[in-house]
Design a protein around this motif. Structure first.
Motif, PDB file in Angstrom:
ATOM      1  N   SER A  15       0.981  -0.861  -0.123  1.00  0.00           N
ATOM      2  CA  SER A  15       0.761  -0.364   0.232  1.00  0.00           C
ATOM      3  C   SER A  15       0.869   1.233  -0.503  1.00  0.00           C
ATOM      4  N   ASP A  66       0.865   5.524   0.809  1.00  0.00           N
ATOM      5  CA  ASP A  66       0.112   7.468   1.170  1.00  0.00           C
ATOM      6  C   ASP A  66       0.867   8.293   0.738  1.00  0.00           C
ATOM      7  N   LYS A 105       1.787  11.162   2.382  1.00  0.00           N
ATOM      8  CA  LYS A 105       3.028  11.023   3.643  1.00  0.00           C
ATOM      9  C   LYS A 105       4.379  10.021   2.833  1.00  0.00           C
TER      10      LYS A 105
END
Length: 122
Positions: free
Chosen positions: A70, A72, A75
């Motif tokens: 995954s 982000d 971030k």
């Protein structure tokens, strides 16, 4: 692009571990990301990869259904969630990045993290 992997450690077979890779120095959301691993005496092998948006992933057959990649983009991090770990998953795990090539071959990635060791005991 600079990559910093973390999260490795010692875990018993059947356990879980989550690796993280922090990216800096580039436009992370435009970067294709992947995880590889290298066991002692073996070549570096593909584990999983994720598209720029995170909407597409693919995995090596050996980890399919157990590992999840995954990311982000807010971030600048990509993660590898590893469940149902087996002793044969023991290796140094590397995150890799490339702006254009979304490959399963290690030779086609330009940017690498330093690696983090995962040891699975039986």
């Amino acid at each position: 692009v600079q990559l910093q992997a973390s999260g490795g450690g010692l875990v018993q077979a059947g356990g879980s571990l989550r690796l993280s890779c922090a990216a800096s120095g580039g436009t992370f959301s435009n970067t294709l990301m992947a995880w590889f691993r290298q066991a002692p005496g073996k070549e570096r092998e593909f584990v999983g990869r994720i598209s720029r948006s995170g909407g597409i992933t693919s995995y090596a057959d050996s980890v399919k259904g157990r590992f999840t990649v995954s990311r982000d983009n807010a971030k600048n991090t990509v993660s590898l969630q590893m469940n149902s770990l087996k002793p044969e998953d023991t290796a140094v795990y590397y995150c890799a990045a490339d702006p254009t090539r979304w490959s399963t071959r290690a030779s086609e990635y330009d940017y690498w993290g330093q690696g983090t060791l995962v040891t699975v005991s039986s």
